[in-house]
Design a protein around this motif. Structure first.
Motif, mmCIF file in Angstrom:
data_model
loop_
_atom_site.group_PDB
_atom_site.id
_atom_site.type_symbol
_atom_site.label_atom_id
_atom_site.label_comp_id
_atom_site.label_asym_id
_atom_site.label_seq_id
_atom_site.Cartn_x
_atom_site.Cartn_y
_atom_site.Cartn_z
ATOM 1 N N ARG A 838 3.262 6.626 -7.231
ATOM 2 C CA ARG A 838 4.117 5.468 -7.498
ATOM 3 C C ARG A 838 5.357 5.888 -8.278
ATOM 4 O O ARG A 838 6.481 5.467 -7.981
ATOM 5 N N ASP A 842 9.202 5.710 -6.880
ATOM 6 C CA ASP A 842 10.148 4.880 -7.640
ATOM 7 C C ASP A 842 11.352 5.703 -8.082
ATOM 8 O O ASP A 842 12.472 5.167 -8.211
ATOM 9 N N SER A 853 11.053 2.186 5.164
ATOM 10 C CA SER A 853 11.214 3.372 4.328
ATOM 11 C C SER A 853 10.155 4.405 4.714
ATOM 12 O O SER A 853 8.947 4.149 4.609
ATOM 13 N N LEU A 856 7.852 5.388 1.819
ATOM 14 C CA LEU A 856 6.810 4.393 1.565
ATOM 15 C C LEU A 856 5.690 4.486 2.606
ATOM 16 O O LEU A 856 4.509 4.314 2.292
ATOM 17 N N THR A 911 -0.314 -3.319 -2.258
ATOM 18 C CA THR A 911 0.920 -3.324 -3.052
ATOM 19 C C THR A 911 2.016 -2.539 -2.355
ATOM 20 O O THR A 911 3.174 -2.983 -2.254
ATOM 21 N N VAL A 912 1.664 -1.340 -1.878
ATOM 22 C CA VAL A 912 2.659 -0.537 -1.164
ATOM 23 C C VAL A 912 3.088 -1.228 0.127
ATOM 24 O O VAL A 912 4.264 -1.197 0.514
ATOM 25 N N HIS A 915 5.524 -3.870 -0.726
ATOM 26 C CA HIS A 915 6.796 -3.252 -1.060
ATOM 27 C C HIS A 915 7.521 -2.797 0.207
ATOM 28 O O HIS A 915 8.755 -2.913 0.314
ATOM 29 N N LEU A 916 6.763 -2.315 1.172
ATOM 30 C CA LEU A 916 7.363 -1.841 2.416
ATOM 31 C C LEU A 916 7.911 -3.000 3.239
ATOM 32 O O LEU A 916 9.040 -2.937 3.764
ATOM 33 N N SER A 918 8.700 -6.019 2.150
ATOM 34 C CA SER A 918 9.685 -6.857 1.438
ATOM 35 C C SER A 918 11.109 -6.530 1.862
ATOM 36 O O SER A 918 11.995 -7.397 1.795
ATOM 37 N N LYS A 919 11.316 -5.295 2.316
ATOM 38 C CA LYS A 919 12.661 -4.915 2.749
ATOM 39 C C LYS A 919 13.035 -5.510 4.097
ATOM 40 O O LYS A 919 14.182 -5.429 4.515
#
Length: 1240
Positions: A838, A842, A853, A856, A911-912, A915-916, A918-919
């Motif tokens: 992480r 980051d 990404s 990611l 979580t990852v 995050h992936l 969300s873009k």
């Protein structure tokens, strides 16, 4: 034994195995307690450098902080060392020359050549190591005089050869003499002088040995179809008459019946066999000896005669008309005359001795002066017998004859079938006769014969001389020579053996004695020696025993060879290494030779062994094991070294012992057990295991007070090998490790193991830290989708699991403590790795405009790989001896660790994933908005095309970047994003056309097809659940009219089920329809367990009863019960009438709605719950009643509830409608909602 025989060697005495030192009685010492590492916290928030996870905590004497590479490199070596110890060398596979032995389950040997080796034990086919030789162990050296006499003996043999030479023999006398000159290294002058001396010597006296073995297919003479045949044989000189011999006693010899050491004695001119009654295939097996005056002209003559029961005018050799004094007194075995023809009785027929006696007396008569004419007449009469007329009955007595010139007898003798010949063309004969012929000498004019040296001894010395000469021409270091003699050497030995009248057994014995002695001075092929023993064994069973002097000489050779073989077996690993297939083959042959020697032991009158040979072999192996171990100990771990240095050597020593035990089990054990009946593996294992255990106990006691990381590492590695040795024994069926000296050896190693596992924990974190530091978060190669650090983490966990499997701690209680702590350490390391990832991702700058990404994706794949590897490693940490019936079930501590870690890593993956994805939220909303703003004039597929193109590109990229599990996670997240985006778009657009909602319905079904991907994507059940149902329902309702929405509202109420039946209470009612009055009767009976909505903990409930939907019953108003004060269990018993047609009650969605309210005097009433009852199922509506308006039906208990989301969705649809009917309906419902409080 005379001076010419070899010196008798000392017998091999029974060796006692060296006294083993007893196992040290070491009392259990108090184990040093090491600090237990911090317990694993499932959701630790501490930084890697904090006190609880700091790798610097452990002492750093042996392993200093770093990247952990060196530590895991050594760990891989330890694991690799154990890979070959997971199972026994497969004993069913042929090893060397082996077949499977059912009794042991290990191979036995028997084929002549080695086959494919088993596993990796036999790795080399290079030449075997050279065996030790000792010139002093051969025959003693001869003096010059003895050499000259031996030379004379050899020349005499060649110059006086007789008989026919075979095709493989040298018939050139000069060539043989020249060869002997080379063998004895004489000059031409010395050679010529020796030849001349031998030529002047007296020629030898020759004799012909004749063995009449059997005949077959003879002519039948008796009426019963058989005959009573016998043989008469003698030597005929060139003139054709039998020759007189010297005065000797007649003696008939049978090899099977006669003396063991006696030979056939010469008879006179004529010898006769026994009469064999009633047979056409007689077996005689009788032996005779005839002196030969002229080898070149004499011939052997043999007649086979039939002996009738009552012959008239017939003689033994032939019929005759002779008479003479006393001739008629010989009986039917003697010479009979026509003047006195006796008729024998059956008793005379059975007396076989009479025939021999007749021949003896016949020779006595012939020996008198003037009586030789009788024998001549017999011969003449016998010859005339074949030409007699057909009326002479005595011609039928003749069965056939043989005439064999002596000069045609082969030098080596012959054993063959001869076809019987007739006397003349008128004779009727048939059949064959088997004879064994051998031409020998009885007197020799040589120095050795004059000194009384036997032919046996002469042959032994000559063979030894020739063998040394022949072997000298081979490679100096060759051990594969099989005694192949040249043609001249073989010819000379054949001539001498035949002339010396040596039997095949004596020749076999001589070749063994000379070759076995020669082998100890210069190595021969054991296959050659084994062949000599097998040849000797075969002839031993067929012939009589040897003379005592020769038997003693043979026994001496056996003792010398067995002593030599036992010396080699003591150094088994040096001369017959298990990795060399050639050496193992030689060992097999050596053991077979020793096994053959043991088979001869019962046949000797003088036993060559004082003890059983297999006992001597076992003693030699024990002594060799101890000597090998002592050399190994002095080389690797001398006792004078300090403890830590000795520890390193003891680890190497234990490894070497384990490899040696593997060789013993896989290679040597089958050889020794199948050939010499020695349990070599058990013998060796018990001895070496005890010796290693002694060293280990002493060293651990010495090092326990000085426990350092370096010592702990060495002790840990040593324990693994000792445990492997112990498991090796246990893995063999029928073996119990509790009786071993290593039993309980784990106890003193426990402190070292605990300390080493702490080091493993810290080194794992350092290794993961170093791996993440150099990780570029890119796939390792085209075939993998994770980065290098994930592969390193997976390998670390796999090594930990493998190490635990090798450790296999035997104490269950201690194993539970160790396994639980190791599991916690592993979980801690896994979460530590995710934190490192992480931080790594980051810290990386994000690519502008990049929706997917790649780092990611790699991180997500890393987490999934870690989850699988850690889970597998944790499942592999189960300790032994779990409770019965729980096979395959993890112990509770490990199960808790495994479940907790899996939850954490699943959460990390989500979580990852969030995050992936969300873009991609902004892009998805943009394309959904494009669909909502598209004019109605364009087609649906055209409006949806930009979104589909975007998804196609991104999903293709995700599919290429993610593993299957992670792709499913991302697809689920994207699907939820799309559904929420469409729901937001629907909420932002009110009062739009039906085409607007139809377009989004088309979009939704298109997205289902894309995400399902014909079964390759998400399952349809998953796609059409959750938010999809809500969205699909809203789209359907948006396309409905106002009244259809209202009907759906009531239908939803009817479908709604109370999730908690007792939470809001119960209401009992009774309903029926009176058809005559066309009215609906509703009776509210009572309620129970209502919610306390007042401050006093009670309520003032009343019930509102209304029919719906309103447009079904436009003229009906709602009614209500009385208020029941201060109660949660009100009783109403009130009756309500609603005048409505039955057709309206039967419509879909028609219902009676009961709303329970709490009456408040100073504020608005409070909502307590509601329940709906469909009218279609009540009495009188579904089936009209007969007989008027009687009250019917049983009370119905309804569970009160509050409206759920699916009910409110229809309400939201109506809120967006601008027509009056929708607005009035929504207004009335909102007034009711104001009375509702939040769910308690």
């Amino acid at each position: 034994m005379n001076e010419w025989t070899p010196e008798a060697t000392a017998m091999l005495s029974a060796r006692r195995s060296p006294t083993m030192s007893t196992l040290l009685d070491i009392k259990s010492s108090v184990l040093r307690q090491v600090q237990v590492c911090p317990s694993f916290r499932r959701r630790t928030e501490e930084e890697p450098g904090s006190a609880s996870t700091d790798p610097q905590e452990a002492a750093t004497e042996a392993w200093k902080p770093g990247d952990g590479v060196e530590f895991f490199a050594q760990m891989r070596l330890i694991l690799k060392k154990g890979e070959g110890r997971q199972s026994l060398p497969c004993p069913e596979v042929r090893i060397g020359l082996g077949h499977c032995c059912p009794a042991w389950g290990i191979p036995t040997l028997g084929s002549p050549h080695p086959s494919t080796p088993s596993q990796v034990l036999l790795r080399s086919g290079s030449p075997a190591p050279a065996e030790p030789v000792d010139p002093s162990r051969g025959l003693r050296a001869l003096t010059q005089e003895e050499v000259e006499m031996l030379y004379e003996e050899a020349l005499y043999t060649v110059l006086h050869r007789a008989g026919t030479m075979g095709p493989d023999q040298v018939d050139d006398q000069e060539a043989l003499l020249s060869y002997l000159q080379q063998v004895f290294s004489t000059s031409p002058e010395e050679h010529a002088e020796a030849v001349e001396h031998v030529k002047k010597a007296k020629a030898p006296t020759y004799a012909l040995k004749v063995s009449v073995m059997r005949a077959k297919n003879l002519l039948a003479k008796d009426p019963n179809g058989f005959s009573d045949p016998y043989c008469m044989l003698g030597i005929l000189p060139a003139s054709g008459a039998p020759r007189e011999q010297g005065s000797h006693k007649e003696q008939r010899f049978s090899f099977r019946k006669g003396s063991k050491r006696g030979g056939p004695l010469p008879a006179k001119c004529i010898q006769v066999t026994e009469v064999k009654s009633s047979t056409l295939n007689p077996v005689w097996n009788e032996h005779f000896l005839f002196e030969i005056e002229d080898v070149s002209t004499d011939q052997l003559h043999l007649d086979i005669w039939y002996r009738p029961l009552c012959p008239v005018g017939q003689g033994v050799w032939g019929a005759s008309g002779l008479g003479g004094a006393g001739a008629g007194t010989q009986g039917r075995a003697g010479l009979q005359t026509s003047q006195d023809p006796p008729c024998p009785t059956p008793r005379d027929h059975d007396d076989d001795v009479s025939l021999v006696e007749a021949c003896r007396k016949l020779n006595e008569v012939i020996g008198l002066k003037g009586m030789s004419r009788y024998f001549k007449q017999i011969v003449k009469s016998a010859r005339a017998n074949g030409t007699a007329g057909p009326t002479e009955d005595h011609t039928d007595d003749f069965l056939g004859c043989l005439n064999i010139p002596v000069r045609e007898v082969p030098v080596a003798g012959e054993d063959r079938w001869f076809k019987l010949e007739p006397r003349s063309s008128a004779s009727r004969v048939q059949g064959d006769c088997q004879l064994v012929l051998k031409l020998i000498t009885t007197q020799r004019d040589t120095g050795m014969s004059q000194r009384g040296r036997s032919g046996f001894l002469s042959y032994l010395l000559l063979l030894s001389r020739l063998l040394q000469f022949e072997h000298r021409a081979e490679e100096p270091n060759s051990s594969s020579w099989r005694g192949e003699l040249s043609a001249p050497a073989a010819t000379v030995l054949c001539l001498h053996g035949a002339q010396s009248n040596l039997s095949v057994l004596q020749l076999a014995v001589l070749h063994w004695q000379v070759s076995s002695r020669h082998h100890q001075t210069r190595t021969l092929d054991y296959a050659y020696l084994l062949g000599l023993l097998e040849d000797m064994q075969a002839h031993w069973e067929e012939a009589a025993s040897l003379p005592q002097e020769q038997e003693e000489s043979l026994a001496d050779s056996f003792s010398a060879f067995s002593e030599f073989g036992l010396r080699l077996l003591r150094q088994l690993r040096d001369y017959f290494p298990a990795t060399n297939s050639t050496a193992v083959y030689r060992l097999e042959l050596l053991l077979k030779c020793l096994g053959k020697l043991q088979l001869f032991q019962p046949a000797f009158e003088i036993c060559p062994f004082e003890t059983e040979l297999n006992m001597d072999i076992a003693a030699a192996l024990k002594r060799g094991n101890r000597e090998w171990y002592d050399r190994l100990l002095n080389t690797k771990s001398p006792r004078e070294q300090p403890g830590p240095q000795r520890l390193v050597g003891l680890v190497a020593l234990a490894d070497t012992v384990y490899e040696d035990l593997q060789s013993c089990y896989g290679i040597y054990a089958s050889l020794f057990h199948s050939i010499v009946k020695v349990d070599f593996f058990t013998l060796t294992f018990r001895q070496l295991e005890r010796l290693v255990a002694e060293e280990a106990w002493v060293l651990t006691e010495e090092l326990s007070p000085k426990m350092t990381l370096e010592v702990a590492s060495g002790l840990f590695e040593l324990y693994l090998t000792l445990a492997d040795i112990q498991r090796f024994w246990s893995s063999i069926p029928g073996r119990d490790s509790r009786s071993l000296a290593l039993a309980g050896i784990h106890a003193p190693f426990l402190p070292a193991v605990k300390l080493w596992l702490q080091v493993l924990r810290d080194q794992t974190k350092w290794r993961l830290q170093g791996a993440v530091d150099v990780d570029t978060l890119e796939p390792m190669d085209a075939s993998s989708k994770h980065s290098s650090s994930a592969a390193t983490a997976s390998l670390c966990f796999s090594h930990t699991q493998d190490l635990w499997a090798r450790l296999a701690w035997p104490d269950p209680a201690q194993a539970q403590v160790l396994g639980t702590q190791l599991g916690q350490d592993l979980c801690e390391a896994a979460l530590f790795y995710t934190q490192l990832l992480r931080k790594k991702v980051d810290a990386q700058p994000g690519a502008t405009g990049e929706a997917v990404s790649e780092p990611l994706c790699v991180v997500l794949n890393n987490v999934e790989l870690l989850r699988k590897a850690a889970g597998q490693a944790l499942r592999g940490l189960a300790w032994p001896e779990r409770a019965a019936g729980l096979e395959g079930v993890l112990p509770r501590p490990l199960l808790s660790c495994t479940q907790a870690l899996d939850e954490d890593l699943q959460q990390e993956a989500h979580t990852v994933t969030a995050h992936l994805t969300s873009k991609m939220v902004g892009d998805i909303r943009k394309y959904v908005q494009h669909i909502s703003l598209s004019p109605d004039s364009i087609q649906n597929d055209e409006a949806v095309a930009p979104l589909m193109k975007y998804l196609d590109e991104k999903l293709a990229l995700l599919n290429a970047s993610l593993v299957k599990e992670n792709l499913s996670r991302v697809l689920e997240a994207l699907w939820e994003l799309l559904l929420q985006a469409i729901l937001q778009a629907l909420g932002a657009n009110r009062d739009v056309s039906a085409d607007f909602y139809g377009r989004f319905h088309f979009t939704l079904e298109a997205l289902v097809s894309v995400f399902h991907a014909e079964g390759q994507g998400l399952p349809l059940e998953s796609l059409r659940d959750g938010s999809y149902k809500r969205l699909a329902e809203e789209l359907r309702l948006h396309r409905c009219s106002t009244r259809e929405c209202i009907e759906q509202y009531y239908l939803d109420k009817l479908k709604q089920k109370s999730l908690e039946q007792n939470r809001f209470g119960r209401l009992s009612v009774r309903c029926h329809y009176e058809a005559a009055e066309q009215r609906l009767v509703v009776e509210v009976l009572h309620a129970a367990d209502l919610l306390p909505l007042d401050a006093n903990g009670l309520s003032d409930p009343f019930v509102i009863v209304e029919l719906g939907p309103p447009h079904f019953f436009p003229l009906v108003r709602s009614q209500r019960t009385q208020v029941k004060s201060r109660t949660l269990h009100p009783v109403y018993d009130e009756l309500f009438y609603f005048s409505v047609p039955a057709e309206a009650c039967r419509r879909c969605g028609a219902c009676v709605l009961f709303t329970v309210m709490d009456h408040d005097w100073l504020s608005t009433n409070d909502f307590a719950g509601e329940a709906a009852l469909g009218l279609g199922s009540i009495g009188g509506v579904a089936r009209p009643q007969v007989g008027g308006s009687a009250r019917a039906g049983q009370p119905i208990t309804l569970h009160l509830r509050r409206p759920r989301a699916q009910v409110r969705s229809a309400l939201r649809m109506l809120e967006g409608r601008a027509n009056k009917e929708a607005q009035e309906f929504v207004k009335r419902l909102k007034e009711l909602e104001k009375c509702m409080e939040a769910d308690p």
